[in-house]
Design a protein around this motif. Structure first.
Motif, PDB file in Angstrom:
ATOM      1  N   GLU A 338       0.867  -1.232   0.025  1.00  0.00           N
ATOM      2  CA  GLU A 338       0.070   0.027   0.022  1.00  0.00           C
ATOM      3  C   GLU A 338       0.749   1.213  -0.016  1.00  0.00           C
ATOM      4  OE1 GLU A 338      -2.580  -0.297   3.336  1.00  0.00           O
ATOM      5  OE2 GLU A 338      -3.702  -1.876   2.597  1.00  0.00           O
ATOM      6  N   GLY A 339       1.918   1.222   0.400  1.00  0.00           N
ATOM      7  CA  GLY A 339       2.928   2.300   0.746  1.00  0.00           C
ATOM      8  C   GLY A 339       3.450   2.644  -0.636  1.00  0.00           C
ATOM      9  N   PHE A 340       3.102   1.919  -1.693  1.00  0.00           N
ATOM     10  CA  PHE A 340       4.011   2.162  -2.892  1.00  0.00           C
ATOM     11  C   PHE A 340       2.824   3.085  -3.905  1.00  0.00           C
ATOM     12  CE2 PHE A 340       6.916  -1.798  -3.275  1.00  0.00           C
ATOM     13  CZ  PHE A 340       7.824  -1.106  -2.582  1.00  0.00           C
ATOM     14  N   GLY A 341       1.877   2.890  -3.463  1.00  0.00           N
ATOM     15  CA  GLY A 341       1.027   3.384  -4.498  1.00  0.00           C
ATOM     16  C   GLY A 341       0.441   2.831  -5.733  1.00  0.00           C
ATOM     17  N   ASP A 342      -0.240   3.367  -6.674  1.00  0.00           N
ATOM     18  CA  ASP A 342      -1.105   2.614  -7.573  1.00  0.00           C
ATOM     19  C   ASP A 342      -0.481   2.755  -8.985  1.00  0.00           C
ATOM     20  OD1 ASP A 342      -3.049   1.683  -5.637  1.00  0.00           O
ATOM     21  OD2 ASP A 342      -4.280   3.598  -6.012  1.00  0.00           O
ATOM     22  N   GLU A 343       0.468   3.601  -9.015  1.00  0.00           N
ATOM     23  CA  GLU A 343       0.834   3.860 -10.279  1.00  0.00           C
ATOM     24  C   GLU A 343       2.094   3.045 -10.674  1.00  0.00           C
ATOM     25  OE1 GLU A 343       1.584   8.095 -10.924  1.00  0.00           O
ATOM     26  OE2 GLU A 343      -0.618   8.763 -10.604  1.00  0.00           O
ATOM     27  N   GLY A 344       2.638   2.882 -11.880  1.00  0.00           N
ATOM     28  CA  GLY A 344       3.782   2.237 -12.359  1.00  0.00           C
ATOM     29  C   GLY A 344       3.714   0.587 -12.192  1.00  0.00           C
ATOM     30  N   LEU A 345       4.805  -0.008 -12.644  1.00  0.00           N
ATOM     31  CA  LEU A 345       4.771  -1.369 -12.460  1.00  0.00           C
ATOM     32  C   LEU A 345       5.039  -1.930 -11.189  1.00  0.00           C
ATOM     33  CD1 LEU A 345       7.212  -1.721 -15.564  1.00  0.00           C
ATOM     34  CD2 LEU A 345       4.583  -2.162 -15.634  1.00  0.00           C
ATOM     35  N   SER A 346       4.361  -3.174 -10.960  1.00  0.00           N
ATOM     36  CA  SER A 346       4.471  -3.681  -9.531  1.00  0.00           C
ATOM     37  C   SER A 346       4.414  -5.176  -9.774  1.00  0.00           C
ATOM     38  CB  SER A 346       3.312  -3.059  -8.591  1.00  0.00           C
ATOM     39  OG  SER A 346       3.533  -4.172  -7.094  1.00  0.00           O
ATOM     40  N   ALA A 347       5.257  -5.812  -9.323  1.00  0.00           N
ATOM     41  CA  ALA A 347       5.482  -7.427  -9.210  1.00  0.00           C
ATOM     42  C   ALA A 347       6.269  -7.679  -8.224  1.00  0.00           C
ATOM     43  CB  ALA A 347       6.106  -7.502 -10.722  1.00  0.00           C
ATOM     44  N   LEU A 348       5.863  -9.121  -7.945  1.00  0.00           N
ATOM     45  CA  LEU A 348       6.909 -10.161  -7.156  1.00  0.00           C
ATOM     46  C   LEU A 348       7.891 -10.592  -7.998  1.00  0.00           C
ATOM     47  CD1 LEU A 348       4.379 -11.781  -4.765  1.00  0.00           C
ATOM     48  CD2 LEU A 348       6.201 -10.251  -4.078  1.00  0.00           C
ATOM     49  N   LEU A 349       9.264 -10.459  -7.625  1.00  0.00           N
ATOM     50  CA  LEU A 349      10.295 -11.171  -8.379  1.00  0.00           C
ATOM     51  C   LEU A 349      10.877 -12.136  -7.329  1.00  0.00           C
ATOM     52  CD1 LEU A 349      12.748 -11.098 -10.318  1.00  0.00           C
ATOM     53  CD2 LEU A 349      13.868  -9.465  -9.042  1.00  0.00           C
ATOM     54  N   PHE A 350      11.092 -13.260  -8.047  1.00  0.00           N
ATOM     55  CA  PHE A 350      11.530 -14.486  -7.543  1.00  0.00           C
ATOM     56  C   PHE A 350      13.082 -14.594  -8.223  1.00  0.00           C
ATOM     57  CE2 PHE A 350       7.171 -15.028  -7.133  1.00  0.00           C
ATOM     58  CZ  PHE A 350       7.078 -15.573  -5.676  1.00  0.00           C
ATOM     59  N   SER A 351      14.072 -14.738  -7.569  1.00  0.00           N
ATOM     60  CA  SER A 351      15.217 -15.342  -7.964  1.00  0.00           C
ATOM     61  C   SER A 351      16.028 -16.312  -7.301  1.00  0.00           C
ATOM     62  CB  SER A 351      16.538 -13.958  -7.943  1.00  0.00           C
ATOM     63  OG  SER A 351      16.437 -13.632  -6.470  1.00  0.00           O
ATOM     64  N   ALA A 352      16.793 -17.239  -7.980  1.00  0.00           N
ATOM     65  CA  ALA A 352      17.268 -18.454  -7.370  1.00  0.00           C
ATOM     66  C   ALA A 352      18.394 -18.771  -8.059  1.00  0.00           C
ATOM     67  CB  ALA A 352      16.190 -19.684  -7.435  1.00  0.00           C
ATOM     68  N   GLY A 353      18.966 -19.854  -7.549  1.00  0.00           N
ATOM     69  CA  GLY A 353      20.573 -20.214  -8.202  1.00  0.00           C
ATOM     70  C   GLY A 353      21.035 -21.244  -7.331  1.00  0.00           C
ATOM     71  N   GLY A 354      22.471 -21.015  -7.149  1.00  0.00           N
ATOM     72  CA  GLY A 354      23.127 -21.958  -6.399  1.00  0.00           C
ATOM     73  C   GLY A 354      22.886 -21.932  -5.002  1.00  0.00           C
ATOM     74  N   ARG A 355      23.459 -22.943  -4.313  1.00  0.00           N
ATOM     75  CA  ARG A 355      23.329 -23.208  -2.807  1.00  0.00           C
ATOM     76  C   ARG A 355      21.699 -23.211  -2.473  1.00  0.00           C
ATOM     77  NH1 ARG A 355      27.944 -21.617  -0.161  1.00  0.00           N
ATOM     78  NH2 ARG A 355      26.968 -22.381   1.921  1.00  0.00           N
ATOM     79  N   ALA A 356      20.708 -23.765  -3.312  1.00  0.00           N
ATOM     80  CA  ALA A 356      19.494 -23.830  -3.326  1.00  0.00           C
ATOM     81  C   ALA A 356      18.830 -22.906  -2.499  1.00  0.00           C
ATOM     82  CB  ALA A 356      19.291 -25.280  -2.509  1.00  0.00           C
ATOM     83  N   GLN A 357      19.156 -21.629  -3.092  1.00  0.00           N
ATOM     84  CA  GLN A 357      18.576 -20.319  -2.274  1.00  0.00           C
ATOM     85  C   GLN A 357      17.574 -19.568  -3.325  1.00  0.00           C
ATOM     86  OE1 GLN A 357      21.874 -17.391  -1.605  1.00  0.00           O
ATOM     87  NE2 GLN A 357      20.511 -15.941  -0.470  1.00  0.00           N
ATOM     88  N   ILE A 358      16.741 -19.207  -2.584  1.00  0.00           N
ATOM     89  CA  ILE A 358      15.573 -18.446  -3.446  1.00  0.00           C
ATOM     90  C   ILE A 358      15.249 -17.117  -2.462  1.00  0.00           C
ATOM     91  CG2 ILE A 358      13.019 -18.421  -4.217  1.00  0.00           C
ATOM     92  CD1 ILE A 358      13.011 -21.309  -4.448  1.00  0.00           C
ATOM     93  N   GLU A 359      15.223 -16.137  -3.230  1.00  0.00           N
ATOM     94  CA  GLU A 359      15.038 -14.898  -2.711  1.00  0.00           C
ATOM     95  C   GLU A 359      13.922 -14.186  -3.539  1.00  0.00           C
ATOM     96  OE1 GLU A 359      16.458 -13.470  -0.321  1.00  0.00           O
ATOM     97  OE2 GLU A 359      18.108 -15.056  -0.044  1.00  0.00           O
ATOM     98  N   CYS A 360      12.945 -13.504  -2.827  1.00  0.00           N
ATOM     99  CA  CYS A 360      11.704 -12.839  -3.177  1.00  0.00           C
ATOM    100  C   CYS A 360      11.622 -11.366  -3.062  1.00  0.00           C
ATOM    101  CB  CYS A 360      10.386 -13.521  -2.689  1.00  0.00           C
ATOM    102  SG  CYS A 360       8.927 -12.992  -3.095  1.00  0.00           S
ATOM    103  N   TYR A 361      11.362 -10.707  -3.742  1.00  0.00           N
ATOM    104  CA  TYR A 361      11.309  -9.117  -3.615  1.00  0.00           C
ATOM    105  C   TYR A 361      10.075  -8.717  -4.283  1.00  0.00           C
ATOM    106  CZ  TYR A 361      16.186  -9.867  -3.534  1.00  0.00           C
ATOM    107  OH  TYR A 361      17.380 -10.381  -3.168  1.00  0.00           O
ATOM    108  N   ARG A 362       9.544  -7.404  -3.797  1.00  0.00           N
ATOM    109  CA  ARG A 362       8.391  -6.596  -4.372  1.00  0.00           C
ATOM    110  C   ARG A 362       9.100  -5.630  -4.791  1.00  0.00           C
ATOM    111  NH1 ARG A 362       3.602  -7.078  -6.087  1.00  0.00           N
ATOM    112  NH2 ARG A 362       3.095  -8.311  -4.507  1.00  0.00           N
ATOM    113  N   LEU A 363       8.796  -5.273  -6.312  1.00  0.00           N
ATOM    114  CA  LEU A 363       9.416  -4.441  -7.258  1.00  0.00           C
ATOM    115  C   LEU A 363       8.216  -3.189  -7.566  1.00  0.00           C
ATOM    116  CD1 LEU A 363      11.827  -6.335  -7.329  1.00  0.00           C
ATOM    117  CD2 LEU A 363      11.895  -5.751  -9.638  1.00  0.00           C
ATOM    118  N   LEU A 364       8.677  -2.019  -7.526  1.00  0.00           N
ATOM    119  CA  LEU A 364       7.845  -1.047  -7.921  1.00  0.00           C
ATOM    120  C   LEU A 364       8.579  -0.060  -8.841  1.00  0.00           C
ATOM    121  CD1 LEU A 364       4.939   0.610  -8.123  1.00  0.00           C
ATOM    122  CD2 LEU A 364       5.757   2.068  -6.350  1.00  0.00           C
ATOM    123  N   CYS A 365       8.406   0.161 -10.206  1.00  0.00           N
ATOM    124  CA  CYS A 365       8.956   1.375 -10.918  1.00  0.00           C
ATOM    125  C   CYS A 365       7.851   2.184 -11.457  1.00  0.00           C
ATOM    126  CB  CYS A 365       9.468   0.297 -12.213  1.00  0.00           C
ATOM    127  SG  CYS A 365      10.756  -0.798 -11.692  1.00  0.00           S
TER     128      CYS A 365
END
Length: 707
Positions: A338-365
């Motif tokens: 909610e603190g991001f507002g309604d304009e722009g691009l909003s998405a959940l980003l998942f990144s994964a790779g070595g050492r069986a690690q997954i990271e998740c982020y909320r992006l707003l552009c």
């Protein structure tokens, strides 16, 4: 003792002095300098630090607009205190104690009487509004700063963090790790040209590291960080003063013209392994810019913009939470914080790779004409997951053999259509292809910041290279299907509706008990009613297995390096794949359900199969189904080929050579121009990044090559 700039007062004549005393009590004193006279001191507030072994503060700063005080302590915690009410009470108590006269009394010897401390009991002892305990480990917080409305903290744990204030609570957005080995970070300097300088100590050297260039600007041997020091820079010179062996040492360097000119700045330090297009951002007065995310072998993820007009890639943000290479990315588009507002691009980003690690982020552009890229990017770290996390909590683990310590996530795919009405909160599911031969399903509850493993299967018995999830809907309901491909050239199709429904049911049973689930370190507890959550579940997680695949196709003779699924207008599915042997395989599938019942068994029927051996001279690492009759493939042979698909064969239409060596991945999208013309865009990554554009008519003849 520590000093902090006092908001609303000139910095050359007034400042706030913060003093820590016995029993965790911290005093806020306003000190005003008066020429020719003793300083004027007034007690403004009293604060209580949280209990710990070393109970004193190390740094502090004010949030002037909110009337709050942020400070860090020796335990590594970040604390938020109110200061507006304290200053009001201080003014009232001072007036009462001194009878309306000056709160500071001076004697004939021009010495300051400690009258402001004698009556400190008139001020209440304030407790913190928000505590992030041990945020920077046990070695302490070294600095706190405010920049463009965000809070930045540094510590001796080798990271600096970005935070924001929300409902008078400190909220962590993300953490950054500068150059390798810089474990002792002292301060952050924000320059006028937009660079961020990280000041710290690496071994026995004082280091100034630039986040823009990713390199050390200065490295001064001084003996290490256990000393008093000061650094100041200006466009004309830079000065570093420190104490060594009782002597005051001064390092002075005048500004010199830079003899090195960067012709083209690098995006990553090593090969780019994956790329995804987030979307396009409309900026008033500027051309539309595309936002991409790339992952690399250098363990970082980069959010960047790429404009057709400027032909330049401008990084917006870098993420450095991974401890090994980033191999794959996935998006879940949709509204977020909610603190991001309604304009722009909003998405959940998942990144994964070595050492069986997954990271998740909320992006707003969003568009921002004040920046060089014309786009502003804000990132919140949502959750993370590592398979060996429970291993690190074991006792005497040095006596045991760790199972498969080098597991890597090779591919990710967000399961579409899981934000349904049956769930009490937004719930996302993620499929992962793993190098240990398993296909795993994860669930993300963003509100609780939990990423949990809900199901897995070792059906392939060898490294799984690609996964792709898709949703089949009909009038009676929907089915969540998954496609996985392995190194033996096989492609398996799964029905994962059951595990997803089981996780939804468990979430229903856990409704109202999210605090208990948040304290539970075992993700398998989400799969059972709360009445069955026992201590045994907290020791060793056990995950349910996926059902056997619906159908398995031997599409290639060796590993499948690229996979894409597209639904046709008739409700069927085109599955295209590319292999290490340079071949391309396309099959047409149809989903059949038992008499239209919602819970009836799912069947897959293969209607057509088309294969093109030796379509490329090397590994096919990228493939996309643009239309039911049009395919695009890319290979390590640096050829981008457009194919016309018919029921019996694949016919090449055109071939374009691109300039990126060692191609790792391909992403495509289409744009309808103002005149109604349809353009296809693709971005390729490997030893570099390249974007291409092409046009074609709506129904091209089989032998007519597009432009």
């Amino acid at each position: 003792l520590s000093w902090a700039p006092r908001p609303g007062l000139p910095p050359d004549t007034a400042a706030a002095l913060l003093a820590s005393g016995p029993d965790g009590e911290m005093l806020w004193l306003d000190v005003t300098h008066r020429p020719g006279q003793a300083p004027w001191v007034q007690l403004m507030g009293r604060y209580l630090l949280p209990p710990c072994k070393q109970r004193w503060h190390t740094c502090a700063t004010f949030l002037p607009q909110e009337g709050l005080l942020v400070c860090g302590d020796r335990r590594g915690s970040l604390l938020l205190f109110p200061c507006s009410s304290s200053s009001e009470r201080a003014a009232e108590s001072t007036g009462i104690v001194n009878g309306g006269t000056d709160p500071v009394v001076e004697d004939s010897s021009n010495e300051l009487e400690p009258s402001c401390l004698l009556h400190k009991g008139a001020l209440p002892l304030e407790s913190p509004l928000s505590v992030l305990f041990g945020l920077h480990g046990k070695t302490g917080v070294t600095s706190v700063a405010i920049h463009r409305g965000y809070i930045y903290s540094t510590g001796r744990d080798g990271v600096y963090r970005q935070l924001r204030l929300r409902d008078q609570q400190l909220e962590i957005l993300q953490k950054h790790r500068p150059c390798k080995g810089l474990q002792w970070i002292e301060e952050l300097h924000f320059t006028s040209d937009g660079d961020l300088l990280v000041l710290g100590f690496h071994a026995d050297n004082f280091v100034v590291w630039s986040s823009r260039t990713g390199e050390n600007i200065h490295c001064i041997p001084c003996g290490g960080g256990h000393r008093s020091w000061s650094y100041c820079s200006s466009p004309l010179a830079e000065v570093f003063a420190f104490i060594k062996s009782g002597d005051v040492m001064l390092y002075h360097r005048e500004a010199k013209p830079c003899e090195q000119q960067v012709l083209l700045a690098s995006l990553h330090g090593r090969e780019i392994t994956c790329v995804r297009r987030l979307g396009a951002v409309e900026v008033p007065g500027h051309a539309t810019v595309n936002v991409f995310v790339t992952g690399s072998e250098d363990t970082t993820t980069c959010v960047l913009v790429l404009s057709e007009n400027s032909r330049a890639a401008v990084p917006l943000a870098r993420l450095s939470d991974h401890i090994s290479s980033v191999r794959t990315l996935a998006f879940a588009m949709g509204p977020g914080d909610e603190g991001f507002g309604d304009e722009g691009l909003s998405a959940l980003l998942f990144s994964a790779g070595g050492r069986a690690q997954i990271e998740c982020y909320r992006l707003l552009c969003t568009g921002d004409t004040a920046t060089e890229s014309a786009v502003a990017c804000q990132i919140i770290h949502v959750a993370s997951h590592r398979l060996d996390k429970h291993w690190e909590q074991k006792k005497n683990r040095h006596k045991l053999v760790k199972m498969d310590p080098e597991t890597r996530y090779m591919s990710l795919s967000v399961v579409p259509g899981t934000s349904t009405k049956q769930l009490p909160a937004p719930w996302k599911f993620l499929a992962a292809a793993c190098s240990d031969g398993s296909v795993r399903i994860f669930g993300l509850l963003e509100a609780a910041q939990k990423l949990v493993l809900v199901a897995e299967s070792f059906h392939h018995q060898r490294c799984v290279l690609k996964v792709e999830a898709f949703l089949h809907t009909w009038a009676g309901g929907e089915r969540h299907l998954l496609c996985s491909a392995a190194t033996d050239g096989s492609i398996a199709f799964w029905d994962i509706t059951g595990p997803i429904m089981d996780a939804a049911d468990a979430l229903h049973q856990a409704e109202g008990e999210m605090q208990l689930l948040g304290e539970c370190c075992c993700p398998a507890a989400l799969l059972l009613p709360l009445t069955k959550v026992s201590v045994a579940l907290l020791t060793e997680p056990v995950y349910p297995a996926l059902d056997a695949p619906l159908v398995t196709i031997m599409a290639h003779s060796c590993g499948v390096n690229s996979l894409h699924i597209r639904e046709t207008p008739e409700g069927q599915y085109l599955v295209a794949s590319g292999s290490d042997d340079g071949s391309i395989h396309v099959c047409l599938l149809e989903v059949a359900l038992g008499r239209g019942e919602a819970m009836a068994g799912t069947c897959l029927q293969v209607l057509e199969r088309v294969s093109r051996p030796c379509a490329h001279a090397a590994h096919v690492t990228g493939i996309r189904v643009l239309r039911p009759d049009l395919l695009l493939s890319a290979s390590v042979d640096q050829r981008l080929t457009l194919w016309n698909r018919s029921p019996s064969e694949l016919v090449p239409l055109s071939t374009t050579f691109f300039h990126v060596p060692d191609l790792a991945e391909l992403d495509c999208w289409e744009v309808v121009e103002a005149g109604g013309e349809l353009r296809y865009y693709c971005v390729l990554c490997g030893q570099g990044l390249e974007m291409l554009c092409g046009t074609t008519s709506s129904k091209p003849p089989p032998q007519e090559a597009p432009q």
